[in-house]
Write a protein that holds these residues in place. Structure first.
Motif, PDB file in Angstrom:
ATOM      1  N   ALA A  49       0.837  -1.196   0.000  1.00 18.59           N
ATOM      2  CA  ALA A  49       0.000   0.000   0.000  1.00 18.59           C
ATOM      3  C   ALA A  49       0.871   1.245   0.000  1.00 18.59           C
ATOM      4  CB  ALA A  49      -0.929   0.007   1.216  1.00 18.59           C
ATOM      5  N   ALA A  50       0.311   2.371  -0.459  1.00 14.00           N
ATOM      6  CA  ALA A  50       1.053   3.628  -0.480  1.00 14.00           C
ATOM      7  C   ALA A  50       0.106   4.810  -0.362  1.00 14.00           C
ATOM      8  CB  ALA A  50       1.876   3.747  -1.763  1.00 14.00           C
ATOM      9  N   TYR A  59      -3.151   3.850  -2.811  1.00 11.23           N
ATOM     10  CA  TYR A  59      -3.132   2.762  -3.781  1.00 11.23           C
ATOM     11  C   TYR A  59      -2.812   1.482  -3.035  1.00 11.23           C
ATOM     12  CZ  TYR A  59      -2.028   0.076  -7.977  1.00 11.23           C
ATOM     13  OH  TYR A  59      -2.006  -0.866  -8.967  1.00 11.23           O
ATOM     14  N   TYR A  60      -3.558   0.407  -3.348  1.00 15.28           N
ATOM     15  CA  TYR A  60      -3.390  -0.863  -2.661  1.00 15.28           C
ATOM     16  C   TYR A  60      -3.166  -2.009  -3.632  1.00 15.28           C
ATOM     17  CZ  TYR A  60      -5.481   1.585   1.317  1.00 15.28           C
ATOM     18  OH  TYR A  60      -5.756   2.474   2.335  1.00 15.28           O
ATOM     19  N   LYS A  65      -6.557  -5.251  -0.747  1.00 15.43           N
ATOM     20  CA  LYS A  65      -7.623  -4.265  -0.937  1.00 15.43           C
ATOM     21  C   LYS A  65      -8.882  -4.676  -0.184  1.00 15.43           C
ATOM     22  CE  LYS A  65      -7.414  -2.532  -4.916  1.00 15.43           C
ATOM     23  NZ  LYS A  65      -7.469  -2.341  -6.396  1.00 15.43           N
ATOM     24  N   GLY A  66      -9.435  -3.749   0.594  1.00 18.27           N
ATOM     25  CA  GLY A  66     -10.618  -4.021   1.382  1.00 18.27           C
ATOM     26  C   GLY A  66     -10.321  -4.531   2.775  1.00 18.27           C
ATOM     27  N   ARG A  67      -9.079  -4.942   3.026  1.00 11.52           N
ATOM     28  CA  ARG A  67      -8.684  -5.457   4.338  1.00 11.52           C
ATOM     29  C   ARG A  67      -7.677  -4.547   5.041  1.00 11.52           C
ATOM     30  NH1 ARG A  67      -5.896  -9.994   4.735  1.00 11.52           N
ATOM     31  NH2 ARG A  67      -4.957  -9.840   2.649  1.00 11.52           N
ATOM     32  N   PHE A  68      -6.784  -3.934   4.276  1.00  9.82           N
ATOM     33  CA  PHE A  68      -5.748  -3.063   4.827  1.00  9.82           C
ATOM     34  C   PHE A  68      -6.079  -1.607   4.530  1.00  9.82           C
ATOM     35  CE2 PHE A  68      -1.934  -6.218   4.650  1.00  9.82           C
ATOM     36  CZ  PHE A  68      -2.699  -7.156   5.323  1.00  9.82           C
ATOM     37  N   THR A  69      -5.700  -0.709   5.438  1.00 11.18           N
ATOM     38  CA  THR A  69      -5.893   0.718   5.253  1.00 11.18           C
ATOM     39  C   THR A  69      -4.628   1.463   5.644  1.00 11.18           C
ATOM     40  OG1 THR A  69      -8.265   0.551   5.750  1.00 11.18           O
ATOM     41  CG2 THR A  69      -7.263   2.736   5.825  1.00 11.18           C
ATOM     42  N   ILE A  70      -4.103   2.283   4.733  1.00  7.06           N
ATOM     43  CA  ILE A  70      -2.925   3.086   5.021  1.00  7.06           C
ATOM     44  C   ILE A  70      -3.366   4.494   5.401  1.00  7.06           C
ATOM     45  CG2 ILE A  70      -2.591   3.792   2.609  1.00  7.06           C
ATOM     46  CD1 ILE A  70       0.446   3.675   3.140  1.00  7.06           C
ATOM     47  N   SER A  71      -2.689   5.087   6.370  1.00  3.23           N
ATOM     48  CA  SER A  71      -3.004   6.436   6.816  1.00  3.23           C
ATOM     49  C   SER A  71      -1.729   7.125   7.280  1.00  3.23           C
ATOM     50  CB  SER A  71      -4.039   6.423   7.946  1.00  3.23           C
ATOM     51  OG  SER A  71      -3.542   5.730   9.080  1.00  3.23           O
ATOM     52  N   LYS A  72      -1.782   8.440   7.473  1.00  2.00           N
ATOM     53  CA  LYS A  72      -0.602   9.188   7.885  1.00  2.00           C
ATOM     54  C   LYS A  72      -0.954  10.351   8.791  1.00  2.00           C
ATOM     55  CE  LYS A  72      -0.642  12.007   3.666  1.00  2.00           C
ATOM     56  NZ  LYS A  72      -1.032  13.278   4.321  1.00  2.00           N
ATOM     57  N   ASP A  73       0.045  10.835   9.497  1.00  2.12           N
ATOM     58  CA  ASP A  73      -0.082  12.011  10.341  1.00  2.12           C
ATOM     59  C   ASP A  73       1.040  12.953   9.930  1.00  2.12           C
ATOM     60  OD1 ASP A  73       0.024  13.957  12.388  1.00  2.12           O
ATOM     61  OD2 ASP A  73      -0.855  12.554  13.819  1.00  2.12           O
ATOM     62  N   VAL A  79       3.373   7.121   9.371  1.00  2.00           N
ATOM     63  CA  VAL A  79       2.422   6.455   8.491  1.00  2.00           C
ATOM     64  C   VAL A  79       2.068   5.117   9.116  1.00  2.00           C
ATOM     65  CG1 VAL A  79       4.267   5.450   7.083  1.00  2.00           C
ATOM     66  CG2 VAL A  79       1.956   5.656   6.150  1.00  2.00           C
ATOM     67  N   ASP A  80       0.793   4.769   9.104  1.00  2.00           N
ATOM     68  CA  ASP A  80       0.311   3.533   9.708  1.00  2.00           C
ATOM     69  C   ASP A  80      -0.303   2.616   8.664  1.00  2.00           C
ATOM     70  OD1 ASP A  80      -0.971   4.801  12.918  1.00  2.00           O
ATOM     71  OD2 ASP A  80       1.055   4.683  12.087  1.00  2.00           O
ATOM     72  N   LEU A  81      -0.353   1.340   8.994  1.00  2.00           N
ATOM     73  CA  LEU A  81      -1.024   0.351   8.159  1.00  2.00           C
ATOM     74  C   LEU A  81      -1.927  -0.475   9.055  1.00  2.00           C
ATOM     75  CD1 LEU A  81      -1.232  -0.835   5.259  1.00  2.00           C
ATOM     76  CD2 LEU A  81       0.410  -2.579   6.010  1.00  2.00           C
ATOM     77  N   GLN A  82      -3.232  -0.255   8.953  1.00  2.00           N
ATOM     78  CA  GLN A  82      -4.208  -1.028   9.706  1.00  2.00           C
ATOM     79  C   GLN A  82      -4.529  -2.283   8.914  1.00  2.00           C
ATOM     80  OE1 GLN A  82      -5.672  -0.498  12.826  1.00  2.00           O
ATOM     81  NE2 GLN A  82      -6.424  -2.587  12.473  1.00  2.00           N
ATOM     82  N   MET A  83      -4.283  -3.443   9.502  1.00  2.00           N
ATOM     83  CA  MET A  83      -4.482  -4.718   8.827  1.00  2.00           C
ATOM     84  C   MET A  83      -5.595  -5.491   9.522  1.00  2.00           C
ATOM     85  SD  MET A  83      -0.507  -5.811   8.101  1.00  2.00           S
ATOM     86  CE  MET A  83      -0.177  -6.087   9.848  1.00  2.00           C
ATOM     87  N   ASN A  84      -6.679  -5.744   8.803  1.00  2.00           N
ATOM     88  CA  ASN A  84      -7.820  -6.481   9.327  1.00  2.00           C
ATOM     89  C   ASN A  84      -8.017  -7.774   8.551  1.00  2.00           C
ATOM     90  OD1 ASN A  84      -8.411  -4.320  11.120  1.00  2.00           O
ATOM     91  ND2 ASN A  84      -9.642  -3.306   9.543  1.00  2.00           N
TER      92      ASN A  84
END
Length: 121
Positions: A49-50, A59-60, A65-73, A79-84
């Motif tokens: 992801a980026a 972009y994933y 796709k649909g399971r991981f979410t990238i975010s930043k502060d 930068v974080d990667l939420q993995m579900n």
């Protein structure tokens, strides 16, 4: 050159969640991008992801796709990667990376040391 440090890896059961974090040693620029890659035993490193630093464009890889979410502060230079809904196939060493302009899936210059993610079935 910017230094990156990952954290948050660990052991999780099938279907569980983990949140990875990456801290940069300096402020990112508007033209920078941050990404996550992973490498499983016996396999080559692959893009996960980026996200762009200024416009929050993401972009994933199809596999996450649909399971991981990238975010930043932007203020904290993180930068974080939420993995579900994690699967055993997600088991790998995860690397944080930064780069300049270009496609989000490639052209990265700085890399972290990696953090291990293991998903048990």
């Amino acid at each position: 050159q910017v230094q990156l440090v990952e954290s948050g890896g660990g052991l999780v059961q099938l279907g569980g969640s983990l949140r990875l974090s990456c801290a940069a040693s300096r402020r990112m620029f508007a033209t920078d991008k941050m990404g996550w890659f992973r490498q499983a035993p016996g396999k080559e490193r692959e893009f996960v992801a980026a996200i762009t630093w200024a416009g929050d464009r993401t972009y994933y890889a199809d596999s996450v796709k649909g399971r991981f979410t990238i975010s930043k502060d932007n203020a904290k230079n993180t930068v974080d990667l939420q993995m579900n809904s994690l699967k055993p196939e997600d088991t790998a060493i995860y690397y944080c990376a930064s780069g300049g302009m270009g496609p989000l899936s490639k052209n990265y210059d700085a890399w972290g040391q990696g953090t291990q993610v293991t998903v048990s079935s």
